[in-house]
Design an enzyme around this catalytic site. Structure first.
Site, PDB file in Angstrom:
ATOM      1  N   HIS A   8       0.878  -1.167   0.086  1.00  0.00           N
ATOM      2  CA  HIS A   8      -0.006   0.029  -0.163  1.00  0.00           C
ATOM      3  C   HIS A   8       0.818   1.299   0.189  1.00  0.00           C
ATOM      4  O   HIS A   8       0.474   2.221  -0.554  1.00  0.00           O
ATOM      5  CB  HIS A   8      -0.966   0.001   1.163  1.00  0.00           C
ATOM      6  CG  HIS A   8      -2.060  -0.840   1.044  1.00  0.00           C
ATOM      7  ND1 HIS A   8      -3.167  -0.753  -0.049  1.00  0.00           N
ATOM      8  CD2 HIS A   8      -2.660  -1.704   1.988  1.00  0.00           C
ATOM      9  CE1 HIS A   8      -3.909  -1.584   0.157  1.00  0.00           C
ATOM     10  NE2 HIS A   8      -3.816  -2.188   1.384  1.00  0.00           N
ATOM     11  N   ARG A  63     -11.859  -5.007 -10.668  1.00  0.00           N
ATOM     12  CA  ARG A  63     -11.864  -6.017  -9.596  1.00  0.00           C
ATOM     13  C   ARG A  63     -13.141  -6.166  -9.108  1.00  0.00           C
ATOM     14  O   ARG A  63     -13.830  -5.214  -8.647  1.00  0.00           O
ATOM     15  CB  ARG A  63     -10.891  -5.750  -8.402  1.00  0.00           C
ATOM     16  CG  ARG A  63      -9.409  -5.418  -8.931  1.00  0.00           C
ATOM     17  CD  ARG A  63      -8.444  -5.107  -8.021  1.00  0.00           C
ATOM     18  NE  ARG A  63      -7.172  -4.781  -8.412  1.00  0.00           N
ATOM     19  CZ  ARG A  63      -6.746  -3.540  -8.500  1.00  0.00           C
ATOM     20  NH1 ARG A  63      -7.428  -2.532  -8.528  1.00  0.00           N
ATOM     21  NH2 ARG A  63      -5.570  -3.042  -8.761  1.00  0.00           N
ATOM     22  N   ARG A  70     -12.667  -8.679 -14.341  1.00  0.00           N
ATOM     23  CA  ARG A  70     -12.019  -9.698 -13.988  1.00  0.00           C
ATOM     24  C   ARG A  70     -13.015 -10.380 -13.194  1.00  0.00           C
ATOM     25  O   ARG A  70     -13.624  -9.885 -11.915  1.00  0.00           O
ATOM     26  CB  ARG A  70     -10.946  -9.320 -13.134  1.00  0.00           C
ATOM     27  CG  ARG A  70      -9.997 -10.842 -12.628  1.00  0.00           C
ATOM     28  CD  ARG A  70      -8.597 -10.510 -11.798  1.00  0.00           C
ATOM     29  NE  ARG A  70      -9.214  -9.687 -10.741  1.00  0.00           N
ATOM     30  CZ  ARG A  70      -8.290  -9.243  -9.812  1.00  0.00           C
ATOM     31  NH1 ARG A  70      -7.038  -9.340  -9.936  1.00  0.00           N
ATOM     32  NH2 ARG A  70      -8.595  -8.819  -8.372  1.00  0.00           N
ATOM     33  N   GLU A 116      -0.789 -14.789 -14.842  1.00  0.00           N
ATOM     34  CA  GLU A 116      -0.203 -14.509 -13.700  1.00  0.00           C
ATOM     35  C   GLU A 116       0.904 -15.615 -13.055  1.00  0.00           C
ATOM     36  O   GLU A 116       1.507 -15.230 -11.792  1.00  0.00           O
ATOM     37  CB  GLU A 116      -1.136 -14.291 -12.539  1.00  0.00           C
ATOM     38  CG  GLU A 116      -2.394 -13.288 -12.704  1.00  0.00           C
ATOM     39  CD  GLU A 116      -3.553 -13.293 -12.031  1.00  0.00           C
ATOM     40  OE1 GLU A 116      -3.552 -12.544 -10.863  1.00  0.00           O
ATOM     41  OE2 GLU A 116      -4.475 -14.036 -11.970  1.00  0.00           O
ATOM     42  N   ASN A 148       2.283  -8.336 -10.611  1.00  0.00           N
ATOM     43  CA  ASN A 148       2.604  -8.587  -9.301  1.00  0.00           C
ATOM     44  C   ASN A 148       2.474  -9.934  -9.048  1.00  0.00           C
ATOM     45  O   ASN A 148       3.425 -10.447  -8.256  1.00  0.00           O
ATOM     46  CB  ASN A 148       1.310  -7.719  -8.404  1.00  0.00           C
ATOM     47  CG  ASN A 148       1.211  -6.279  -8.626  1.00  0.00           C
ATOM     48  OD1 ASN A 148       2.000  -5.776  -9.319  1.00  0.00           O
ATOM     49  ND2 ASN A 148       0.148  -5.677  -8.156  1.00  0.00           N
ATOM     50  N   ASP A 149       1.277 -10.632  -9.316  1.00  0.00           N
ATOM     51  CA  ASP A 149       1.476 -12.184  -9.017  1.00  0.00           C
ATOM     52  C   ASP A 149       2.612 -12.792  -9.643  1.00  0.00           C
ATOM     53  O   ASP A 149       3.093 -13.794  -9.408  1.00  0.00           O
ATOM     54  CB  ASP A 149       0.042 -12.637  -9.151  1.00  0.00           C
ATOM     55  CG  ASP A 149      -0.781 -12.862  -7.957  1.00  0.00           C
ATOM     56  OD1 ASP A 149       0.022 -12.838  -6.833  1.00  0.00           O
ATOM     57  OD2 ASP A 149      -2.054 -12.404  -7.918  1.00  0.00           O
ATOM     58  N   ARG A 153       5.284 -10.993  -2.148  1.00  0.00           N
ATOM     59  CA  ARG A 153       5.411  -9.617  -2.463  1.00  0.00           C
ATOM     60  C   ARG A 153       5.218  -8.738  -1.554  1.00  0.00           C
ATOM     61  O   ARG A 153       5.561  -7.534  -1.658  1.00  0.00           O
ATOM     62  CB  ARG A 153       4.365  -9.476  -3.731  1.00  0.00           C
ATOM     63  CG  ARG A 153       2.779  -9.543  -3.380  1.00  0.00           C
ATOM     64  CD  ARG A 153       2.171  -9.411  -4.462  1.00  0.00           C
ATOM     65  NE  ARG A 153       0.655  -8.872  -4.134  1.00  0.00           N
ATOM     66  CZ  ARG A 153      -0.427  -9.244  -4.911  1.00  0.00           C
ATOM     67  NH1 ARG A 153      -0.236  -9.670  -6.015  1.00  0.00           N
ATOM     68  NH2 ARG A 153      -1.588  -8.515  -4.648  1.00  0.00           N
ATOM     69  N   CYS A 209      -1.943  -5.234 -16.509  1.00  0.00           N
ATOM     70  CA  CYS A 209      -2.621  -4.445 -15.339  1.00  0.00           C
ATOM     71  C   CYS A 209      -1.965  -4.617 -14.276  1.00  0.00           C
ATOM     72  O   CYS A 209      -2.748  -4.197 -13.077  1.00  0.00           O
ATOM     73  CB  CYS A 209      -3.892  -5.007 -15.483  1.00  0.00           C
ATOM     74  SG  CYS A 209      -4.056  -6.937 -15.252  1.00  0.00           S
TER      75      CYS A 209
END
Length: 529
Positions: free
Chosen positions: A185, A279, A315, A404, A427-428, A438, A475
């Protein structure tokens, strides 16, 4: 005086005096036992309510992603399960209220850590709520960001999401933490606020400098002369003409990542050409039972409404053992991050996916948004084909999947034979490629999206998409970095989706660069240059 290195997560340079973030006081004592256990237990709920009220007030003054984070933290403070367990420890075991809250939160944290994935990322939130309630019970100031009288470089071991959400770019020159990672964050909101930031800087708290020079591009932090003038952070704000193209006319769609009505409006205001990642978990996470098709339809339509006539990629539910939902009744798993999550959940409960697809199709018809759907956590072409068939049966014309996991990148050619597009979730993909959590600062450098091994997987996806004549986008947070955006376009990505604050800087960076320059940058990055 040495220069320290970390992970650059938000660009820009700044110099100024250091302001240290106050840390929690530590573990409260277990003694003395309260004389009146019932009265001691009765202190806990009002303390939690006071903390929640302050977080709600901060959320009301914030907007977009910051407001969402503050509201989520406030909801944790209101959670009766945490207060109830703490009250039980007081009445049953004679533990003082502050220690009872500390121990109750520790139990919740252990459970979330064991769950892995999304829930493990919430441990820092639980600890923040714990520290705030404990401080309220002890009658001391809560840990967190101090009141800044002058522009300063904020230094912390780590920042709780609620602290990060309340940062003021007018007084925070830069942000440096000893822990954290590129998808935390702290990193996401620093980019959104345009504050230069470096995370995972080992030895930061032992540096002892009165002033720092922070380079959010190079990922370096070095002591500065405290008498030197303050250098205001250089922002990424850039002039963008709103077109999604390189300087020589190569088209690239600049899209927004959204998960709420506020996100959707912010993306449209920033000039997004649509949404590359909607999302849908917000519709499920707090629901005791599966939302009905009509409930989902209304919730999705509210988010899609600002995108009438423009493309949105929705998604489908990304849940499972790492994001357990009561109505799915997931079985316990030894390693949830590698278990039944994302599309894998739908194999056991295809009716849940079918109802969601029906709701998405109806919401698209209600709003006029040009909707596509994509499935999370796909590993094989057979899984992709199964999802695409169900999406088309629901009346949704375009179906794609997230890339991913490394297996999906390696099978991109086969996956694109049965789908209309793919979207890389960096990210994944980084987390699974490097076997590096992560959220863990100690391995944050491995989750840097500029790592050549990760870029080589993305290059495979780009080559497969070009061969198939189909779109491939990104994304993940990598798309929000103007420098890395050039590399991604050079690797064959045809769309980039990001938070609203990054849209103009990324768009402007591409309009100032030719496709040949993007391809040259990609070759250099693949080689580790």
């Amino acid at each position: 005086m040495s220069t320290l290195s970390g992970v650059a997560v938000s660009p820009g340079r700044a110099r100024g005096p250091v302001a240290r973030v106050a840390e929690a006081a530590g573990e409260p004592p277990r003694a003395p036992a309260p004389a009146d256990r019932d009265a001691e237990a009765a202190r806990i709920a009002p303390a939690a309510e006071a903390v929640a009220a302050r977080l709600d007030a901060l959320a009301a003054a914030a907007h977009g992603e910051a407001a969402d984070i503050l509201l989520t933290t406030a909801a944790m403070a209101k959670d009766p399960a945490l207060a109830g367990e703490a009250e039980r420890l007081v009445t049953a075991e004679g533990v003082p209220a502050p220690r009872a809250v500390f121990d109750a939160a520790a139990g919740f944290s252990r459970s979330l850590t064991a769950a892995g994935g999304y829930l493990a990322e919430r441990v820092r939130d639980i600890q923040d709520v714990r520290d705030r309630i404990v401080a309220e019970l002890l009658g001391v100031a809560p840990p967190g960001v101090p009141q800044l009288s002058t522009p300063s470089v904020l230094v912390a071991r780590d920042l709780a999401p609620a602290d990060t959400a309340g940062l003021d770019p007018a007084t925070v020159l830069a942000l440096v933490t000893e822990q954290g990672g590129p998808t935390s964050h702290t990193a996401i909101l620093a980019r959104a606020l345009g504050i230069p930031a470096v995370v995972a800087v080992r030895g930061l708290l032992d540096l002892g400098a009165e002033a720092l020079l922070v380079d959010g591009d190079a990922g370096t932090v070095e002591p500065a002369d405290p008498r030197a003038p303050v250098v205001t952070a250089s922002r990424r704000a850039a002039e963008w003409n709103g077109t999604g193209a390189t300087a020589d006319g190569h088209r690239v769609a600049i899209l927004g990542n959204i998960g709420s009505v506020a996100d959707a409006r912010a993306a449209v205001s920033a000039g997004a050409h649509g949404a590359g990642l909607f999302r849908t978990e917000f519709c499920y996470l707090d629901a005791p039972a599966e939302p009905s098709v009509d409930e989902q339809r209304a919730a999705y339509a509210a988010v899609l409404e600002p995108f009438a006539g423009t493309p949105v990629v929705v998604r489908t539910l990304d849940a499972g053992a790492d994001k357990p939902l009561p109505f799915l009744a997931p079985e316990p798993e030894p390693n949830p991050a590698l278990g039944v999550r994302g599309l894998r959940v739908a194999y056991d409960r295809p009716e849940v996916l079918d109802r969601q697809l029906d709701a998405i199709a109806a919401a698209a018809a209600d709003t006029g948004a040009v909707v596509s759907v994509m499935a999370p956590m796909v590993a094989t072409a057979a899984e992709a084909a199964w999802f695409a068939e169900r999406a088309r049966a629901a009346g949704i014309g375009r179906a794609g999947v997230m890339i991913e996991v490394p297996a999906a990148a390696l099978a991109a050619r086969e996956i694109l034979e049965v789908t209309d597009f793919v979207s890389v979730g960096t990210n994944d993909l980084a987390q699974y490629t490097f076997a590096a959590d992560r959220q863990l600062g100690a391995v944050a450098a491995l989750n840097d999206p500029g790592q050549p091994a990760l870029l080589r997987l993305i290059a495979l996806v780009g080559e497969a998409a070009r061969a198939a004549g189909k779109p491939a986008g990104v994304c993940g947070e990598a798309a929000a970095d103007p420098r890395l955006a050039r590399v991604l376009v050079g690797l064959g990505m045809t769309s980039l989706s990001m938070n609203a604050a990054a849209i103009a800087p990324v768009g402007a960076a591409l309009t100032a660069t030719t496709l040949a320059e993007c391809e040259a940058a990609a070759r250099l990055a693949l080689a580790g240059g």
